[in-house]
Each structure stands twice: as C-alpha cells, then as structure tokens.
Design an enzyme around this catalytic site. Structure first.
Site, PDB file in Angstrom:
ATOM      1  N   GLY A 279       0.794  -1.219   0.000  1.00 28.65           N
ATOM      2  CA  GLY A 279       0.000   0.000   0.000  1.00 28.65           C
ATOM      3  C   GLY A 279       0.828   1.270   0.000  1.00 28.65           C
ATOM      4  O   GLY A 279       0.280   2.366  -0.142  1.00 28.65           O
ATOM      5  N   ASP A 280       2.148   1.138   0.155  1.00 27.39           N
ATOM      6  CA  ASP A 280       3.013   2.313   0.133  1.00 27.39           C
ATOM      7  C   ASP A 280       2.869   3.026  -1.209  1.00 27.39           C
ATOM      8  O   ASP A 280       2.999   2.404  -2.273  1.00 27.39           O
ATOM      9  CB  ASP A 280       4.463   1.888   0.358  1.00 27.39           C
ATOM     10  CG  ASP A 280       5.421   3.064   0.351  1.00 27.39           C
ATOM     11  OD1 ASP A 280       5.576   3.690   1.410  1.00 27.39           O
ATOM     12  OD2 ASP A 280       5.992   3.364  -0.718  1.00 27.39           O
ATOM     13  N   VAL A 281       2.605   4.326  -1.158  1.00 34.09           N
ATOM     14  CA  VAL A 281       2.332   5.085  -2.380  1.00 34.09           C
ATOM     15  C   VAL A 281       3.541   5.086  -3.313  1.00 34.09           C
ATOM     16  O   VAL A 281       3.404   4.900  -4.532  1.00 34.09           O
ATOM     17  CB  VAL A 281       1.913   6.531  -2.036  1.00 34.09           C
ATOM     18  CG1 VAL A 281       1.788   7.371  -3.301  1.00 34.09           C
ATOM     19  CG2 VAL A 281       0.593   6.526  -1.274  1.00 34.09           C
TER      20      VAL A 281
END
Length: 303
Positions: free
Chosen positions: A252-254
């Site tokens: 989920g890290d952008v």
C-alpha cells in the site's frame, strides 16, 4: 573523552558507499546522522555509553573513526558490528543481481544502482516510532516531526560546534505527554501511539528480543499488530528495516505503487494479484526489490 580509535571494515563485492550515502542524504532533514562529502557521522547509544563516529571510504574498506565516547576495543567491536548491520555488509547480493539481470523491466537497476544496500534501523523502538510518525503524511513533514521529538526528548553529543542527536529511549517517551506532542503537530492518535509503544517497551510486553524469538514472519507480524497503532504497513516496515525480513513488503506504500506502475508491472493500484505475482517472482528478495523500486523514484544527482 576524545578518541583516536579507527577501524577498517572490508567492503564486500557489489557494495557502493556512494549509493548508500545517496539514500542517507536524499535532501531530507534527518536529525540522526549528518552526511558530508564522502562521509557520514552518527551518534548512537551503546552498552559503553554514547558514542559519535564517522564512516568514510578508504580503498577497499570502510574507515570508522570514533570521534567522541568510549575508545575501548569492546566498544570498537560494537560499533564495527553496528556499521556492518547498518549498511547490510554481510549479505551476498549476487543472487539478487542475477535475478535483476533476467528481468527486462528492471535489469538497468543492476548497473544504475549497483552496490546499493538496504539501509537498516537496528533499534526496533526507533523503527516503530519512525514508521508511526510517517503514517499518512509526506516524508518532509515526517522528518520535521521526528526532529522535534528527538530534539526535545533525546540526548546529543556536541563535536566541533555541531550537535549530533540520539533517538530518545523508550523510558523517556513513555513519560511524554500527549498535549506536548500535539504542540509539535503530532496528531492526537500518533501522539497516543508513540507513547503507547514506548510504554509497551518499558513494561516488557514489546521488545526486539520478544519479536526475534518468534518462529517466523507471520508470528512476528501478528505480535506487532496486536499493539495499538501498529498496522500491517508499520509491522512490515519494522520487520524489513530492523529484522531484514525479506517478506516485509510495505503493501500500500504510495511510492512503491508508483514505482510498480512506472515500470509497467501494474496499471492500476488495485491489481493485487499482479503485485503478489511480482513479489513471488522475487521471493527471498522482496524487500530488496522494494528498496530498489523506491530508489528508482528519484533521479541520481549530477556529478
């Protein structure tokens, strides 16, 4: 006490001090180390007292000079081990590079980022606090919050008119007040989470030894997320940076998602099956490929 102790650590194959320095610098205001031309200075707490040391390149070695603090051989051994862990110097990257070279989308990384090591955070408490601070805000603001926390609650060493900070101990942050952290622009929840994690360390319900004693990644992840404020992203980040767990993907890290899209690995961020298949292909090196994908987001400075 001024020290004259110097240590030389042989550098392994596929190691670039310059690439590692690039990561440590990146134009962010990190208060826990100072990067100069071909050098990094850092103050840490050791079993022998607080120590300031400098790391530089010296031929086929990293040269470590103790600038302030204990100059005993035992302390020197501790610092040398710390530096090897910090720079992940004991890992053979050959299998990872061979894998990269077989991947047409990412093969350039083996040349462009050659020798970059996954820089660690050996203090699990620091890693937890840092990942909590960084939740859902940009890195520039996260570094500002960290500096405010460290300057108020941490210790420091002064050397040649410079101040070198050490991350606060859990015993100190356990007694911090939420309203004080709120004045530093911490959100209510983040202030509560940082203090809560510190208290868990003081009470002994959370520690590096407790997590390290668990049998596998899943058990460690489960134990971490049982604590308020530690979600999957934070747990995985800590397992990546403090335990070198290859499975510690910060899902989920952008930045990671942007890098995956930029290399044509996914089109939409919601394509979880494609993401899972990609990391399965890099099994055993998941966090390393994550680190290199992060590196790809920034252009290398001109020399």
């Amino acid at each position: 006490m001024n020290s004259q102790q110097t240590m030389l650590i042989p550098v392994p194959p596929l190691f670039s001090f310059q690439e590692c320095l690039w990561f440590l610098n990146r134009n962010y205001d990190d208060c826990l180390h100072a990067v100069g031309e071909n050098v990094v200075l850092k103050a840490i707490a050791t079993p022998f007292g607080d120590v300031l040391f400098r790391v530089s390149e010296h031929g086929a070695f990293l040269r470590v000079d103790v600038l302030e603090g204990n100059s005993s051989s035992d302390c020197g051994d501790f610092i040398a081990a710390y530096v090897r862990e910090w720079f992940d110097m004991d890992r053979d990257l050959t299998p990872f590079y061979l894998h990269l070279q077989r991947d047409s989308r990412l093969a350039y990384m083996a040349d462009d980022f050659s020798g970059l090591r996954l820089m660690g955070i050996s203090d699990m408490f620091e890693a937890l606090c840092w990942s909590i601070i960084g939740q859902q805000i940009n890195l520039t603001f996260a570094y500002k919050l960290k500096r405010r926390l460290v300057e108020r609650y941490g210790r420091h060493i002064e050397w040649e008119n410079q101040v070198f900070h050490i991350f606060p101990e859990a015993e100190v942050l356990a007694n911090a007040e939420v309203n004080v952290l709120r004045e530093m622009q911490f959100s209510q929840k983040k202030a509560e989470y940082v203090i809560g994690v510190a208290r868990a360390f003081v009470e002994g319900t959370l520690s590096r030894s407790l997590i390290g004693a668990l049998p596998d990644f899943e058990a460690r992840q489960k134990a971490l997320v049982a604590h308020k404020g530690i979600g999957i992203w934070t747990a995985n980040y800590v397992l990546m940076k403090s335990f070198r767990a290859p499975e510690g993907i910060p899902h989920g890290d952008v930045g990671l998602l942007n890098a995956l899209a930029g290399h044509g690995i996914i089109v939409e961020r919601s394509e979880k099956d494609k993401i899972a298949a990609f990391f399965q292909d890099y099994a055993g090196w998941e966090t390393y490929i994550t680190f290199y994908l992060w590196r790809s987001l920034a252009m290398k400075p001109l020399t």
